[in-house]
Design an enzyme around this catalytic site. Sequence first.
Site, PDB file in Angstrom:
ATOM      1  N   SER A 104       0.782  -1.235   0.000  1.00 23.44           N
ATOM      2  CA  SER A 104       0.000   0.000   0.000  1.00 23.44           C
ATOM      3  C   SER A 104       0.808   1.277   0.000  1.00 23.44           C
ATOM      4  O   SER A 104       0.218   2.361  -0.075  1.00 23.44           O
ATOM      5  CB  SER A 104      -0.939   0.016   1.191  1.00 23.44           C
ATOM      6  OG  SER A 104      -2.028  -0.805   0.866  1.00 23.44           O
ATOM      7  N   THR A 165      -5.715 -17.389   4.513  1.00 24.69           N
ATOM      8  CA  THR A 165      -4.582 -16.677   3.919  1.00 24.69           C
ATOM      9  C   THR A 165      -3.952 -17.385   2.717  1.00 24.69           C
ATOM     10  O   THR A 165      -3.886 -16.795   1.632  1.00 24.69           O
ATOM     11  CB  THR A 165      -3.521 -16.413   5.009  1.00 24.69           C
ATOM     12  OG1 THR A 165      -4.164 -15.676   6.051  1.00 24.69           O
ATOM     13  CG2 THR A 165      -2.340 -15.643   4.473  1.00 24.69           C
ATOM     14  N   SER A 202      -9.873   0.819   3.156  1.00 26.43           N
ATOM     15  CA  SER A 202     -10.407  -0.112   2.165  1.00 26.43           C
ATOM     16  C   SER A 202      -9.649  -0.001   0.845  1.00 26.43           C
ATOM     17  O   SER A 202      -9.538   1.095   0.264  1.00 26.43           O
ATOM     18  CB  SER A 202     -11.899   0.176   1.927  1.00 26.43           C
ATOM     19  OG  SER A 202     -12.361  -0.578   0.828  1.00 26.43           O
ATOM     20  N   ASN A 203      -9.150  -1.134   0.372  1.00 23.37           N
ATOM     21  CA  ASN A 203      -8.457  -1.147  -0.922  1.00 23.37           C
ATOM     22  C   ASN A 203      -9.352  -0.682  -2.060  1.00 23.37           C
ATOM     23  O   ASN A 203      -8.877  -0.131  -3.055  1.00 23.37           O
ATOM     24  CB  ASN A 203      -7.947  -2.557  -1.210  1.00 23.37           C
ATOM     25  CG  ASN A 203      -6.743  -2.903  -0.359  1.00 23.37           C
ATOM     26  OD1 ASN A 203      -5.715  -2.242  -0.432  1.00 23.37           O
ATOM     27  ND2 ASN A 203      -6.875  -3.920   0.482  1.00 23.37           N
ATOM     28  N   GLY A 344       2.881  -0.806   4.056  1.00 27.84           N
ATOM     29  CA  GLY A 344       2.410  -1.698   2.999  1.00 27.84           C
ATOM     30  C   GLY A 344       2.470  -3.155   3.425  1.00 27.84           C
ATOM     31  O   GLY A 344       3.390  -3.558   4.140  1.00 27.84           O
ATOM     32  N   THR A 345       1.492  -3.899   2.997  1.00 28.36           N
ATOM     33  CA  THR A 345       1.483  -5.360   3.198  1.00 28.36           C
ATOM     34  C   THR A 345       1.018  -6.031   1.919  1.00 28.36           C
ATOM     35  O   THR A 345      -0.124  -5.800   1.498  1.00 28.36           O
ATOM     36  CB  THR A 345       0.479  -5.764   4.305  1.00 28.36           C
ATOM     37  OG1 THR A 345       0.809  -5.072   5.503  1.00 28.36           O
ATOM     38  CG2 THR A 345       0.521  -7.263   4.554  1.00 28.36           C
ATOM     39  N   ASN A 371       1.520 -11.629   7.104  1.00 29.76           N
ATOM     40  CA  ASN A 371       0.519 -12.389   7.862  1.00 29.76           C
ATOM     41  C   ASN A 371       1.077 -12.800   9.213  1.00 29.76           C
ATOM     42  O   ASN A 371       0.792 -13.878   9.725  1.00 29.76           O
ATOM     43  CB  ASN A 371       0.035 -13.621   7.080  1.00 29.76           C
ATOM     44  CG  ASN A 371      -1.264 -14.175   7.680  1.00 29.76           C
ATOM     45  OD1 ASN A 371      -2.143 -13.408   8.082  1.00 29.76           O
ATOM     46  ND2 ASN A 371      -1.379 -15.485   7.770  1.00 29.76           N
TER      47      ASN A 371
HETATM   48  C1  REY Z   1      -4.105  -8.302   2.060  1.00 31.07           C
HETATM   49  C2  REY Z   1      -3.853  -9.506   2.845  1.00 31.07           C
HETATM   50  C3  REY Z   1      -3.342  -7.127   2.544  1.00 31.07           C
HETATM   51  C4  REY Z   1      -2.417  -9.869   2.991  1.00 31.07           C
HETATM   52  C5  REY Z   1      -3.752  -5.844   1.860  1.00 31.07           C
HETATM   53  N1  REY Z   1      -2.731  -5.122   1.435  1.00 31.07           N
HETATM   54  O1  REY Z   1      -4.908  -5.479   1.742  1.00 31.07           O
HETATM   55  C6  REY Z   1      -2.900  -3.811   0.892  1.00 31.07           C
HETATM   56  C7  REY Z   1      -2.213  -2.878   1.847  1.00 31.07           C
HETATM   57  C8  REY Z   1      -2.343  -3.686  -0.471  1.00 31.07           C
HETATM   58  O2  REY Z   1      -2.931  -2.132   2.502  1.00 31.07           O
HETATM   59  C9  REY Z   1      -2.135 -11.105   3.811  1.00 31.07           C
HETATM   60  N2  REY Z   1      -3.022 -11.283   4.892  1.00 31.07           N
HETATM   61  C10 REY Z   1      -0.707 -10.961   4.305  1.00 31.07           C
HETATM   62  C11 REY Z   1      -3.976 -12.232   4.904  1.00 31.07           C
HETATM   63  C12 REY Z   1      -4.803 -12.288   6.167  1.00 31.07           C
HETATM   64  O3  REY Z   1      -4.157 -12.996   3.991  1.00 31.07           O
HETATM   65  N3  REY Z   1      -5.676 -13.396   6.190  1.00 31.07           N
HETATM   66  O4  REY Z   1      -0.490 -10.598   5.480  1.00 31.07           O
HETATM   67  O5  REY Z   1       0.180 -11.163   3.475  1.00 31.07           O
HETATM   68  O6  REY Z   1      -0.955  -2.898   1.947  1.00 31.07           O
END
Ligand code: REY
Length: 417
Positions: A104, A165, A202-203, A344-345, A371
């Site tokens: 992000s 996940t 929210s994305n 960012g994640t 995660n």
């Molecule tokens: C989505 C899940 C993270 C990542 C997300 N990232 O919305 C946007 C951001 C671009 O705001 C995943 N988590 C992880 C899961 C949780 O799957 N069940 O932590 O890699 O950066």
Amino acid sequence: MTLSNRRRTLAGATLIAALAAGVAPTATTAYAAPAVPTAVRTTPAPAPDMEGVSAALKAAMAEGAPGAMARFTGPDGVRARTEGVRDRTTGAAMDIHARFRIGSVSKTFTSVVLLQLVDEGRVELDAPVNRYLPGLLPDARITVRHLLTHRSGLADYTDAMFEHTVPGFEAVRNRVFSYQELVDLSLAEPRTTEPGVSYRYSNTNFVVVGMLIEKVTGKPVADAYQRRVIGPLKLRHTSYVHPDTRIAGLRVRGYLHPDEEGQPLVDSTEQTVSWAQSAGAVISDPADLNTFMTALMRGRLLSPRTLEAMTTVTPTDTTDTRFYGLGLRRYDLSCGTQVYGHTGTVQGYYTYAFSTRDGRRALSSVANTSNHGSANTALGGTLEAAFCGKKPTTTTPTPGRRTTSLLPAEPDLAERR
Ligand code: REY
């Protein structure tokens, strides 16, 4: 006069001339540096505590990251630290020049592009989104500013997508979504708030911003990033290659933590990131992220008016230390220093990219896992160490002076993302 000062002065003259002529500055126009708020600073900024930065990187590794690194840029130059590995198979050491998925932090890139369109008079911040994308949203009261501040009430479709996940990730790893498909996923869920009422990350908001950019410019967002940010700032290790699944050149491999304790990490390096696109699919490296954030804060990308709008924040929680502007976070650190940037994640990568408001100091850090909130929180410790310097060791309260023991407890830097 240094070259960069001269360039800024010339750019400033160009801007003033352009404004006087009623001409909106173009994407390639560098804006004049704004008045620097630190003019009122009475004490010099603390030197970064690079031992503390290393300790935070090691702490992220103790929480399961195979590697971590950070790069600090300040008045005394660049300091970088790396720990662990960027590739578990080859054992290659973490490398400060390696590229990774910034998640992000991409939202700040997207916001800059959108705000340049505002500067050019092509988009109005308080106009309804449906003025530009007729019929897209079911509530005509949702404005462009609501998207950029996460106050639209559009549900985040990624919550359901990644409820489980690893299966969630594998189901989309190679998928290519249209923006419309992602918006449809969100609209299938109830909206979370009335427009403008409250902050809900929210994305979906930044997917709609991506659509808006493509509609107004008539070109893919990749062109806008390139022409308006990556090219002008010469960010040679930054790219937006959606839907290509690869990270070109020297790269950090990403390792996703499964939900089930004790299960092996999943190598998540290659993926389309199509589920995020303009909300999170940019690739970069620490040097480029510092260049981007400092250039933004120094006024090189936006007019003073839109930069002011971008840095005007509201709280995201009740700690009174965490805020959001327009595609930009503000964190108020324990030493009182305020830093602007984004977290960012994406699967396999946690990133922090922040700068002081005067653009004189910046820090980017990354850990190649996700995660695993405790690893993200540990990585967040790089901010305190870099911007606040060494913590005083005094524990005896001195009248009229705050000691470490009286400082507020470190807030949870993990947040949601
Ligand atoms: C989505 C899940 C993270 C990542 C997300 N990232 O919305 C946007 C951001 C671009 O705001 C995943 N988590 C992880 C899961 C949780 O799957 N069940 O932590 O890699 O950066």
